[in-house]
Motif scaffolding. Structure first.
Motif, PDB file in Angstrom:
ATOM      1  N   PRO A  57       0.834  -1.211   0.000  1.00  0.00           N
ATOM      2  CA  PRO A  57       0.000   0.000   0.000  1.00  0.00           C
ATOM      3  C   PRO A  57       0.863   1.253   0.000  1.00  0.00           C
ATOM      4  O   PRO A  57       1.887   1.309   0.665  1.00  0.00           O
ATOM      5  CB  PRO A  57      -0.812  -0.123   1.289  1.00  0.00           C
ATOM      6  N   GLN A  58       0.435   2.258  -0.756  1.00  0.00           N
ATOM      7  CA  GLN A  58       1.236   3.468  -0.888  1.00  0.00           C
ATOM      8  C   GLN A  58       1.386   4.193   0.434  1.00  0.00           C
ATOM      9  O   GLN A  58       2.394   4.868   0.674  1.00  0.00           O
ATOM     10  CB  GLN A  58       0.591   4.395  -1.916  1.00  0.00           C
ATOM     11  N   ALA A  59       0.433   4.075   1.301  1.00  0.00           N
ATOM     12  CA  ALA A  59       0.478   4.792   2.580  1.00  0.00           C
ATOM     13  C   ALA A  59       1.604   4.288   3.471  1.00  0.00           C
ATOM     14  O   ALA A  59       2.027   4.968   4.401  1.00  0.00           O
ATOM     15  CB  ALA A  59      -0.850   4.663   3.312  1.00  0.00           C
ATOM     16  N   SER A  60       2.095   3.093   3.211  1.00  0.00           N
ATOM     17  CA  SER A  60       3.160   2.520   4.043  1.00  0.00           C
ATOM     18  C   SER A  60       4.440   2.470   3.218  1.00  0.00           C
ATOM     19  O   SER A  60       4.799   1.458   2.633  1.00  0.00           O
ATOM     20  CB  SER A  60       2.767   1.117   4.521  1.00  0.00           C
ATOM     21  N   SER A  61       5.159   3.593   3.159  1.00  0.00           N
ATOM     22  CA  SER A  61       6.314   3.694   2.275  1.00  0.00           C
ATOM     23  C   SER A  61       7.495   2.843   2.726  1.00  0.00           C
ATOM     24  O   SER A  61       8.412   2.592   1.961  1.00  0.00           O
ATOM     25  CB  SER A  61       6.753   5.155   2.151  1.00  0.00           C
ATOM     26  N   ASN A  62       7.513   2.386   3.990  1.00  0.00           N
ATOM     27  CA  ASN A  62       8.606   1.531   4.437  1.00  0.00           C
ATOM     28  C   ASN A  62       8.254   0.054   4.334  1.00  0.00           C
ATOM     29  O   ASN A  62       8.906  -0.785   4.928  1.00  0.00           O
ATOM     30  CB  ASN A  62       9.001   1.885   5.866  1.00  0.00           C
ATOM     31  N   ASN A  63       7.217  -0.253   3.568  1.00  0.00           N
ATOM     32  CA  ASN A  63       6.796  -1.630   3.363  1.00  0.00           C
ATOM     33  C   ASN A  63       7.864  -2.368   2.560  1.00  0.00           C
ATOM     34  O   ASN A  63       8.229  -1.952   1.459  1.00  0.00           O
ATOM     35  CB  ASN A  63       5.448  -1.641   2.624  1.00  0.00           C
ATOM     36  N   ILE A  64       8.356  -3.466   3.082  1.00  0.00           N
ATOM     37  CA  ILE A  64       9.446  -4.196   2.458  1.00  0.00           C
ATOM     38  C   ILE A  64       9.060  -4.696   1.068  1.00  0.00           C
ATOM     39  O   ILE A  64       9.899  -4.831   0.175  1.00  0.00           O
ATOM     40  CB  ILE A  64       9.894  -5.380   3.354  1.00  0.00           C
ATOM     41  N   HIS A  65       7.765  -4.943   0.859  1.00  0.00           N
ATOM     42  CA  HIS A  65       7.322  -5.508  -0.415  1.00  0.00           C
ATOM     43  C   HIS A  65       7.289  -4.476  -1.538  1.00  0.00           C
ATOM     44  O   HIS A  65       7.104  -4.837  -2.700  1.00  0.00           O
ATOM     45  CB  HIS A  65       5.949  -6.152  -0.248  1.00  0.00           C
ATOM     46  N   SER A  66       7.469  -3.208  -1.198  1.00  0.00           N
ATOM     47  CA  SER A  66       7.509  -2.168  -2.217  1.00  0.00           C
ATOM     48  C   SER A  66       8.932  -1.915  -2.732  1.00  0.00           C
ATOM     49  O   SER A  66       9.124  -1.127  -3.652  1.00  0.00           O
ATOM     50  CB  SER A  66       6.948  -0.853  -1.658  1.00  0.00           C
ATOM     51  N   ILE A  67       9.906  -2.596  -2.148  1.00  0.00           N
ATOM     52  CA  ILE A  67      11.314  -2.254  -2.379  1.00  0.00           C
ATOM     53  C   ILE A  67      11.852  -2.810  -3.694  1.00  0.00           C
ATOM     54  O   ILE A  67      11.625  -3.956  -4.066  1.00  0.00           O
ATOM     55  CB  ILE A  67      12.186  -2.765  -1.211  1.00  0.00           C
ATOM     56  N   ARG A  68      12.568  -1.950  -4.419  1.00  0.00           N
ATOM     57  CA  ARG A  68      13.513  -2.331  -5.467  1.00  0.00           C
ATOM     58  C   ARG A  68      14.862  -1.773  -5.030  1.00  0.00           C
ATOM     59  O   ARG A  68      14.923  -0.756  -4.346  1.00  0.00           O
ATOM     60  CB  ARG A  68      13.134  -1.740  -6.826  1.00  0.00           C
ATOM     61  N   TRP A  69      15.937  -2.403  -5.445  1.00  0.00           N
ATOM     62  CA  TRP A  69      17.238  -2.006  -4.937  1.00  0.00           C
ATOM     63  C   TRP A  69      18.125  -1.441  -6.038  1.00  0.00           C
ATOM     64  O   TRP A  69      17.969  -1.733  -7.213  1.00  0.00           O
ATOM     65  CB  TRP A  69      17.935  -3.180  -4.247  1.00  0.00           C
ATOM     66  N   GLN A  70      19.058  -0.597  -5.601  1.00  0.00           N
ATOM     67  CA  GLN A  70      20.049  -0.018  -6.498  1.00  0.00           C
ATOM     68  C   GLN A  70      21.082  -1.070  -6.870  1.00  0.00           C
ATOM     69  O   GLN A  70      21.623  -1.761  -6.003  1.00  0.00           O
ATOM     70  CB  GLN A  70      20.744   1.168  -5.826  1.00  0.00           C
ATOM     71  N   GLN A  71      21.341  -1.204  -8.168  1.00  0.00           N
ATOM     72  CA  GLN A  71      22.454  -2.041  -8.597  1.00  0.00           C
ATOM     73  C   GLN A  71      23.726  -1.267  -8.263  1.00  0.00           C
ATOM     74  O   GLN A  71      24.005  -0.224  -8.833  1.00  0.00           O
ATOM     75  CB  GLN A  71      22.361  -2.312 -10.105  1.00  0.00           C
ATOM     76  N   MET A  72      24.490  -1.763  -7.304  1.00  0.00           N
ATOM     77  CA  MET A  72      25.657  -1.024  -6.831  1.00  0.00           C
ATOM     78  C   MET A  72      26.904  -1.405  -7.623  1.00  0.00           C
ATOM     79  O   MET A  72      27.208  -2.576  -7.821  1.00  0.00           O
ATOM     80  CB  MET A  72      25.886  -1.273  -5.333  1.00  0.00           C
ATOM     81  N   SER A  73      27.607  -0.381  -8.092  1.00  0.00           N
ATOM     82  CA  SER A  73      28.918  -0.621  -8.697  1.00  0.00           C
ATOM     83  C   SER A  73      30.015  -0.171  -7.744  1.00  0.00           C
ATOM     84  O   SER A  73      31.188  -0.295  -8.055  1.00  0.00           O
ATOM     85  CB  SER A  73      29.042   0.125 -10.020  1.00  0.00           C
ATOM     86  N   ASP A  74      29.618   0.345  -6.576  1.00  0.00           N
ATOM     87  CA  ASP A  74      30.571   0.727  -5.527  1.00  0.00           C
ATOM     88  C   ASP A  74      29.848   0.632  -4.187  1.00  0.00           C
ATOM     89  O   ASP A  74      29.028   1.495  -3.854  1.00  0.00           O
ATOM     90  CB  ASP A  74      31.090   2.139  -5.751  1.00  0.00           C
ATOM     91  N   PRO A  75      30.090  -0.432  -3.394  1.00  0.00           N
ATOM     92  CA  PRO A  75      29.381  -0.612  -2.131  1.00  0.00           C
ATOM     93  C   PRO A  75      29.625   0.507  -1.119  1.00  0.00           C
ATOM     94  O   PRO A  75      28.877   0.633  -0.145  1.00  0.00           O
ATOM     95  CB  PRO A  75      29.921  -1.948  -1.605  1.00  0.00           C
ATOM     96  N   LYS A  76      30.656   1.312  -1.334  1.00  0.00           N
ATOM     97  CA  LYS A  76      30.900   2.403  -0.387  1.00  0.00           C
ATOM     98  C   LYS A  76      29.794   3.443  -0.450  1.00  0.00           C
ATOM     99  O   LYS A  76      29.446   4.051   0.547  1.00  0.00           O
ATOM    100  CB  LYS A  76      32.255   3.071  -0.687  1.00  0.00           C
ATOM    101  N   ILE A  77      29.279   3.672  -1.643  1.00  0.00           N
ATOM    102  CA  ILE A  77      28.368   4.806  -1.783  1.00  0.00           C
ATOM    103  C   ILE A  77      27.018   4.448  -2.387  1.00  0.00           C
ATOM    104  O   ILE A  77      26.093   5.257  -2.332  1.00  0.00           O
ATOM    105  CB  ILE A  77      29.005   5.920  -2.649  1.00  0.00           C
TER     106      ILE A  77
END
Length: 822
Positions: A782-802
């Motif tokens: 649900p949009q009202a719960s922005s910290n909902n784990i099921h809404s997550i997509r992740w950044q493809q990291m090319s540098d784990p530092k940042i």
């Protein structure tokens, strides 16, 4: 496989049950030069049928692949767009997957690879989607490291027309439309033509609805103690687009086929960049700026929020326009088939700044077009096939010419500076010869073997490279077989890797001969990275990337049940990867991983079920040993020189001198393997190593049916070391202390151990000349719960530092689609 529909239902109500035997014996056009059926193909293939495409209501190609293809997942790189992942591969650009339309390669060779239709949003013209999982260099040459995706468009069958209109909404506050048409008609000359077109527009989830969790990267200041400890609102929306469109024509007469396809895709990235609370102020606001409300809290310009200025980059908009023309002719010589095809691709690629009302007051001060460049590709391929009862042999040539530089409007420029190119104006060729043979030494045994030799402009100095495949299919009985396959694939770099590019050219169009900043006209700050000059010789020293796979698989099918199991051992070496310290793509390191897959499909009466699970584990990989020591210049902190050229001030970093008056250098380690793999060498940082998927189709009667699908990502296990960083316990991350000093206070949402579930459901009502469909997407988000784990997509990291961003992006949405048939 999860890619086969067992029940097909057409609009005339003639229910047709397709047997497992029919599916297994159906031919595929992917993975071989020969006309092998799925039962005898030595490689792992998924086929998504037109019924599955329609029933799922997938909003774009990336979502469709993630629903049905075992192990496939997509993520984001906010600097490039959607990133595909499968079979142990997820890079900062989609240059390790091949994207085809009717067998024609659509990858851009200048920089971004498979990019043109990732979220285009038009799928109703497809007869099926074929997916080859794993490397396949024999057939496709450079680029097929992780897999191959082939869109097979519908061909003329009978005269018919259709009109489709769709609307979508998030919480009834924002909306969008998708409309398309198709026309199939027999012509008086005996030929047939099929036309298809569509346009898509969407507001997405709404401005500032996406939130960024994890440790958000630039322009979020990561090294401040006063950073928010909850999710940070983003500048834009998720899944909005000002307008994607497609038009295609397919003309067939006798053994000729001429196919043309025009697409335009716009991907907005503002939903992945941190909010700037003072958009009307160009640059960093001073103490006179009034406080603003952010997520219900009043914030001051003197703290964290005063440092989130994105200089237009927080509204990046990726645009790709593609024109493809393909001509194919099949005929026979002495009863042996000959296949000829040629093609032309014209491409424009741009990065522009999205127009948002909040920035209207500073729009006149901003660059509108960050990048503009393009390419032209030409190909000619001929294949000769010998068919005999005990063997088949295919041999041929594949010639390709690439012209890089200007887009369709004649531009090749950075930030609207005509003399600053994005890529060098160069021309490449690639010449390949290939041969594949299939033998049947015994009625139970089929042997498949092939070899391909590619000679590319930038591999002439090493003599080109060879890809090969050796496979055996052993038929145990009429219900099952075992397959053992070895195959390899090489991958050339893109023109952006081998030639001077936007980071190497100056505004006068010449390669830098001195250290510089990425944007030398902006006064340097803590986020400004000095870039050292690099020679053309260094750039062209890159070697082809290589992938090797040994796979054992088995298929069992009986009546309405089909099971496919696979286990493979894979090696990727000399991998191409962006390195932030060098500010360019480098080419070192190797890793090994094992991949296990199990698929089940069951059909009984009105019910069809598909299940699959994939597990990937790194093996025999010592991350520390894959690094390479290199020298780099040492620069003075907070010091820079200036030059005025044509009235413009340019800033340059100052190199620290040693006691002898020479430039000071220090050693650093380049290790692209550690940028994508956990320090213990066991898990991927960018890929979920355990993925389960399921789908169900149920027909209540000939009018009404329901579809539902689930995707379960069992945590990003590889990110545990990042989330629970402790400098006293880690050898590799000890130099991250500057970035990780407040790491424990960032909201990672336990992404390393919590399950992410994507759940969609669809309802279909099919009448005689019309069809109505209702779709509910991301039900658990649900949009009202922005910290909902099921809404997550992740950044493809090319540098784990940042780069550790987590995007709350996939919110619950609704769509209604109406289709009329004439």
């Amino acid at each position: 496989m999860a890619g086969y529909a067992l029940v097909a239902q057409d609009i005339s109500f003639e229910k047709k049950v397709i047997s497992i035997e029919e599916l297994i014996d159906s031919t595929v056009s992917i993975g071989s030069f020969l006309d092998l059926d799925i039962k005898h193909s030595p490689v792992s293939i998924s086929v998504i049928t037109a019924d599955q495409i329609q029933n799922s209501g997938a909003r774009h190609l990336s979502e469709l692949l993630e629903i049905y293809v075992p192990g496939f997942q997509y993520m984001y790189n906010k600097w490039n767009g959607i990133i595909w992942g499968m079979r142990g591969v997820a890079a900062d650009r989609n240059t390790k997957f091949i994207f085809l339309v009717n067998g024609h390669k659509m990858n851009t060779e200048s920089r971004d690879g498979a990019f043109s239709e990732l979220n285009l949003g038009f799928l109703s013209d497809l007869e099926k989607v074929e997916v080859l999982r794993g490397p396949s260099g024999l057939v496709y040459g450079s680029g097929s490291i992780g897999g191959v995706i082939n869109l097979v468009t519908k061909r003329y069958i009978q005269d018919k027309r259709s009109l489709e209109a769709g609307i979508e909404t998030w919480s009834l506050k924002t909306g969008g439309t998708t409309d398309n048409f198709s026309v199939s008609e027999k012509l008086n000359n005996g030929g047939a033509i099929q036309l298809y077109g569509g346009i898509k527009w969407s507001q997405g989830s709404g401005m500032e609805t996406p939130h960024i969790f994890g440790r958000p990267s630039w322009p979020s200041p990561q090294t401040r103690a006063d950073h928010p400890t909850t999710g940070i609102p983003a500048t834009g929306s998720s899944w909005d687009t000002p307008g994607n469109f497609i038009f295609s024509s397919d003309y067939q007469i006798k053994n000729w086929r001429a196919y043309a396809r025009v697409t335009h895709q716009v991907t907005n990235a503002a939903g992945m960049f941190v909010l700037d609370p003072w958009p009307e102020i160009a640059g960093v606001p001073d103490s006179t700026a009034s406080p603003r409300m952010v997520d219900g809290k009043l914030v001051s310009p003197l703290g964290f929020w005063g440092q989130t200025e994105g200089n237009g980059n927080n509204r990046r908009q990726y645009k790709l326009s593609n024109i493809t023309i393909q001509i194919n002719k099949d005929f026979k010589l002495n009863k042996n088939p000959i296949k000829l095809n040629c093609g032309v691709d014209l491409v424009s690629s741009k990065i522009t700044v999205q127009k948002l009302p909040a920035y209207n007051s500073v729009a006149h001060e901003e660059i509108k077009e960050i990048e503009a460049f393009g390419e032209r590709r030409f190909n000619l391929t001929g294949t000769y096939i010998i068919n005999r009862k005990s063997f088949q042999i295919a041999t041929g040539i594949d010639s390709r010419l690439f012209v890089f530089g200007k887009d369709l409007a004649g531009k090749n420029s950075q930030q609207e500076k005509a003399n600053h190119p994005i890529i060098a104006n160069v021309m490449y060729f690639n010449q390949a010869i290939f041969s594949e043979a299939v033998f049947f030494p015994d009625p139970r045994i089929m042997l498949d073997m092939g070899i391909r030799y590619d000679l590319h402009t930038r591999t002439v100095n090493i003599g080109g490279f060879i890809n090969s495949r050796l496979g055996m299919v052993y038929t145990i009985n009429q219900n099952s077989n075992i397959r053992l396959t070895y195959q390899s694939s090489g991958n050339n770099g893109s023109a952006d890797n081998y030639e001077p590019n936007r980071n190497i050219f100056n505004d006068q169009g010449e390669p830098y001969q001195e250290p510089h900043y990425e944007v030398p006209t902006v006064k340097p700050n803590e986020n400004s990275t000095p870039i050292e000059p690099v020679s053309t010789r260094e750039l062209r020293a890159l070697k082809p990337e290589k992938a090797y796979s040994w796979e054992l698989s088995s298929i069992y099918e009986k009546k309405n049940l089909r099971i496919h199991a696979s286990v493979s051992y894979n090696t990727i070496k000399d991998l191409f990867a962006w390195n932030q310290a060098s500010f360019r793509v480098i080419n070192i390191g190797r890793y090994h991983f094992a991949n296990g897959e199990i698929e089940l499909q069951y059909n009984i009466g009105k019910l069809s079920i598909g299940l699959n699970h994939v597990i990937s584990r790194l093996v025999n990989t010592d991350v520390l040993k894959e690094g390479k020591q290199m020298d780099k210049l040492v620069f003075k902190d907070n010091e820079y020189n200036t030059k005025i050229i044509d009235g413009q001030t340019y800033y340059y970093p100052v190199v620290l001198k040693n006691k002898q008056g020479k430039d000071s250098t220090t050693q650093f380690t380049i290790n692209p393997v550690s940028d994508g793999i956990s320090i213990d060498g066991k898990n991927f940082l960018n890929l979920a190593s355990n993925i389960s998927k399921a789908y169900v189709d149920f027909s209540f009667n000939r009018w009404f049916s329901v579809h539902s699908d689930w995707r379960l990502f069992w945590g990003l296990r590889g990110r545990s070391d990042i989330i629970h960083y402790n400098p006293e316990d880690s050898r590799v991350l000890k130099d991250y202390s500057k970035y990780y000093q407040y790491n424990s206070t960032y909201p990672y949402l336990d992404i390393d151990r919590r399950m992410i579930v994507k759940w969609n459901i669809a309802f279909k009502l099919a009448l005689k000349n019309s069809m109505f469909q209702l779709f509910i997407y991301d039900i658990l988000s649900p949009q009202a719960s922005s910290n909902n784990i099921h809404s997550i997509r992740w950044q493809q990291m090319s540098d784990p530092k940042i780069q550790t961003d987590l995007y709350s992006y996939d919110f619950k949405s609704y769509a209604l689609k109406v289709t009329f048939f004439f």
